[in-house]
Design a protein around this motif. Structure first.
Motif, PDB file in Angstrom:
ATOM      1  N   TYR A 198       0.800  -1.219   0.000  1.00  0.00           N
ATOM      2  CA  TYR A 198       0.000   0.000   0.000  1.00  0.00           C
ATOM      3  C   TYR A 198       0.841   1.282   0.000  1.00  0.00           C
ATOM      4  CZ  TYR A 198      -3.325  -3.594   1.211  1.00  0.00           C
ATOM      5  OH  TYR A 198      -4.079  -4.744   1.196  1.00  0.00           O
ATOM      6  N   SER A 251      -6.432  -1.437   2.504  1.00  0.00           N
ATOM      7  CA  SER A 251      -6.417  -2.837   2.941  1.00  0.00           C
ATOM      8  C   SER A 251      -7.833  -3.339   3.204  1.00  0.00           C
ATOM      9  CB  SER A 251      -5.563  -2.991   4.198  1.00  0.00           C
ATOM     10  OG  SER A 251      -5.607  -4.316   4.692  1.00  0.00           O
ATOM     11  N   LYS A 252      -8.667  -2.508   3.829  1.00  0.00           N
ATOM     12  CA  LYS A 252     -10.061  -2.904   4.071  1.00  0.00           C
ATOM     13  C   LYS A 252     -10.750  -3.261   2.759  1.00  0.00           C
ATOM     14  CE  LYS A 252     -11.157  -0.358   8.328  1.00  0.00           C
ATOM     15  NZ  LYS A 252     -11.777   0.877   8.847  1.00  0.00           N
ATOM     16  N   ARG A 254      -9.399  -4.228  -0.036  1.00  0.00           N
ATOM     17  CA  ARG A 254      -8.815  -5.448  -0.618  1.00  0.00           C
ATOM     18  C   ARG A 254      -9.291  -6.688   0.125  1.00  0.00           C
ATOM     19  NH1 ARG A 254      -3.856  -7.948   0.214  1.00  0.00           N
ATOM     20  NH2 ARG A 254      -3.154  -9.188  -1.566  1.00  0.00           N
ATOM     21  N   MET A 255      -9.349  -6.607   1.461  1.00  0.00           N
ATOM     22  CA  MET A 255      -9.822  -7.745   2.237  1.00  0.00           C
ATOM     23  C   MET A 255     -11.316  -7.982   2.008  1.00  0.00           C
ATOM     24  SD  MET A 255      -7.181  -9.063   3.661  1.00  0.00           S
ATOM     25  CE  MET A 255      -6.391  -8.574   2.108  1.00  0.00           C
ATOM     26  N   GLU A 259      -9.432 -11.093  -0.953  1.00  0.00           N
ATOM     27  CA  GLU A 259      -8.043 -11.437  -1.276  1.00  0.00           C
ATOM     28  C   GLU A 259      -7.298 -11.910  -0.030  1.00  0.00           C
ATOM     29  OE1 GLU A 259      -5.880  -9.018  -4.004  1.00  0.00           O
ATOM     30  OE2 GLU A 259      -7.679  -7.934  -4.638  1.00  0.00           O
ATOM     31  N   PRO A 261      -4.323 -12.143   2.806  1.00  0.00           N
ATOM     32  CA  PRO A 261      -3.453 -11.165   3.477  1.00  0.00           C
ATOM     33  C   PRO A 261      -1.988 -11.336   3.058  1.00  0.00           C
ATOM     34  CG  PRO A 261      -4.840 -12.322   5.066  1.00  0.00           C
ATOM     35  CD  PRO A 261      -4.958 -13.058   3.769  1.00  0.00           C
ATOM     36  N   THR A 262      -1.306 -10.214   2.875  1.00  0.00           N
ATOM     37  CA  THR A 262       0.121 -10.258   2.534  1.00  0.00           C
ATOM     38  C   THR A 262       0.979  -9.460   3.508  1.00  0.00           C
ATOM     39  OG1 THR A 262      -0.077  -8.337   1.060  1.00  0.00           O
ATOM     40  CG2 THR A 262      -0.390 -10.522   0.065  1.00  0.00           C
ATOM     41  N   ASP A 266      -3.248  -6.261   6.591  1.00  0.00           N
ATOM     42  CA  ASP A 266      -4.234  -7.141   5.962  1.00  0.00           C
ATOM     43  C   ASP A 266      -4.836  -8.116   6.970  1.00  0.00           C
ATOM     44  OD1 ASP A 266      -3.950  -5.982   3.491  1.00  0.00           O
ATOM     45  OD2 ASP A 266      -2.686  -7.568   2.648  1.00  0.00           O
ATOM     46  N   GLN A 270      -8.681  -7.919   7.775  1.00  0.00           N
ATOM     47  CA  GLN A 270      -9.460  -9.110   7.443  1.00  0.00           C
ATOM     48  C   GLN A 270     -10.402  -9.472   8.588  1.00  0.00           C
ATOM     49  OE1 GLN A 270      -7.561 -13.089   7.328  1.00  0.00           O
ATOM     50  NE2 GLN A 270      -8.255 -13.227   5.204  1.00  0.00           N
TER      51      GLN A 270
END
Length: 503
Positions: A198, A251-252, A254-255, A259, A261-262, A266, A270
């Protein structure tokens, strides 16, 4: 008409009298709070002994410790209008750590921390709010999450070790000062592990500049004006927290898209997204802005503490060749750099002696030597002394590390062996990660980072310290490091570096 000069002349005696009265009351207030504790009988007006602290922190705190002695284990002083109390005795330190609550002690992390760090900060929380956020953090440090981080940590460590040897050492002919290089390694590690994808390159560069401003300001006089280091640091913290808040929002999203977590944010987001998807309201303190502030807490805790520990690890391994030999022997038995494979969490767990070395580094040179708190109310610390409300209290983690343990002045990793178990026998003296409700939530992550660094640094590089007078003396910047910045000659120890990747 009375001129301004005449008016000032007529008022001058009253102004002078009022100023003298103020200074007298200031000294009396200090002496009343000090009572019979050891400490200076007179303190400079207004700023107290702040100049001595900023000019030479090591000498200032060493003097506080020696003044406190074994009995009563306390000493007093005065800094920028605030009465301070230094605690040398371990059991008295526990009294502080175990009583972080609204009507006793508040953790502040820095003598002027609330002004510096801002409002959304985990270290200022207690009670149910604090417990709620700590519960939210649990997914960040599960075995799966820690496994993800160890892979990222190794890639960053290897990249920096190669650069140190190839770009700065001149094939082992030029000495390398590690302090700033280790700081850069840790900053990239924190950025990668905490908010990974990010932050683009521009954001990382800006992040680096702002964090350096914060570092400088944290050691300066607390003058919150443009052009002063403290004021620049406070504004840098605001920008850093805002950047991290943006990362939390990304991140919110994307989760929420399902997807994997990386990075740390994340795993955190999540869990929050899952709670919301279960038709529950968002957990308290889970807004992007607040999470940005909490992430800065992590950054502050991880960045400078790890820099200190990695530097002392190199310095101590150089001065203890038998310890270094045993580390190299253990790592070689468990992991081969020729395999081009990452160290797994299972292999990391097998490196028991290397982990004992890491724990002894933290005991012998605890990165944050003190943990400042402020007394919210008068607090009876001993039968004969009550801490006055408003006092800044400094429990000394450093002094506790040299109490109780067998031959505490000796660097001895075997004290943490399965046989001796001094980490359990003298558990109350091992306070480098704190104690009580505010004990460091990321201590497993921090120890893993130190173990990985020791394993890779000692296996891949040969090194020799450039010894000079006073090179091992402690300096504050803001956590402790060797005075010379840990200056070494570096050369490659292996025919080729491992080719590590996440695949």
């Amino acid at each position: 008409m009375i001129s301004s000069a005449s008016m000032f002349a007529s008022l001058a005696p009253y102004i002078a009298s009022a100023l003298l009265l103020f200074l007298l009351l200031e000294q009396l207030s200090y002496l009343i709070k000090k009572r019979n504790l050891p400490g200076p009988l007179f303190v400079p007006p207004l700023i107290g002994n702040a100049v001595a602290l900023v000019r030479d922190p090591t000498s200032f705190w060493y003097k506080q410790s020696s003044t406190a002695g074994n009995s009563p284990g306390l000493s007093a002083n005065y800094l920028v209008g605030r009465f301070i109390l230094y605690i040398r005795d371990t059991e008295l330190s526990h009294q502080v750590f175990s009583n972080v609550r609204p009507d006793a002690f508040h953790l502040v992390g820095h003598p002027f921390g609330k002004k510096l760090f801002g409002d959304h900060n985990l270290i200022y929380m207690f009670g149910e709010d604090h417990k709620s956020v700590r519960r939210q953090l649990a997914p960040n440090f599960t075995p799966k999450a820690l496994s993800t981080y160890t892979a990222l940590q190794q890639l960053v460590i290897l990249r920096h070790l190669r650069r140190w040897e190839e770009s700065f050492s001149g094939g082992g002919t030029r000495p390398v000062v590690l302090r700033n290089l280790v700081r850069e390694l840790n900053l990239e590690t924190s950025q990668t592990v905490f908010v990974g994808p990010y932050l683009d390159k521009e954001a990382r560069d800006r992040f680096r500049k702002d964090y350096n401003l914060f570092n400088l300001g944290s050691m300066a006089l607390p003058v919150d004006l443009p052009g002063f280091a403290f004021g620049e640091a406070r504004r840098a913290v605001t920008r850093l927290a805002e950047t991290l808040a943006v990362c939390a929002g990304k991140s919110k999203a994307r989760m929420a898209a399902g997807e994997e977590p990386t990075c740390l944010i994340d795993f955190w987001m999540q869990a929050i997204v899952a709670e919301v998807n279960a038709s529950n309201p968002p957990p308290p303190h889970s807004g992007d802005e607040e999470i940005g502030g909490f992430l800065f807490d992590f950054l502050f805790a991880a960045q400078d503490a790890s820099t200190s520990s990695l530097l002392w690890a190199v310095a101590l391994l150089d001065s203890e060749p038998e310890v270094l030999r045993r580390v190299r022997e253990e790592v070689a038995r468990i992991w081969s750099h020729e395999s081009d494979a990452l160290i797994t969490v299972e292999q990391l767990a097998e490196m028991k002696y290397t982990r004992a070395v890491a724990r002894e580094v933290v005991r012998f040179r605890p990165p944050a030597t003190m943990v400042p708190h402020v007394a919210a109310e008068d607090f009876p610390l001993t039968e004969s002394y009550t801490v006055p409300k408003g006092t800044i209290v400094f429990p000394s983690v450093y002094d506790s590390s040299f109490q109780g343990f067998t031959e505490p002045d000796r660097f001895d990793p075997d004290r943490f062996s399965e046989t001796r178990k001094e980490d359990q026998v003298f558990k109350r003296n091992f306070l480098a990660f704190g104690w009580g409700p505010h004990q460091c939530v990321g201590q497993r992550y921090a120890l893993n980072h130190l173990v990985l660094f020791i394993a890779m640094f000692s296996s891949l590089l040969d090194f020799e310290r450039v010894r000079s007078d006073g090179c091992d003396e402690i300096v504050y910047c803001p956590t402790i490091s060797p005075k010379d910045g840990c200056t070494v000659f570096l050369s490659r120890r292996v025919a080729a570096y491992p080719d590590l990747s996440l695949n």
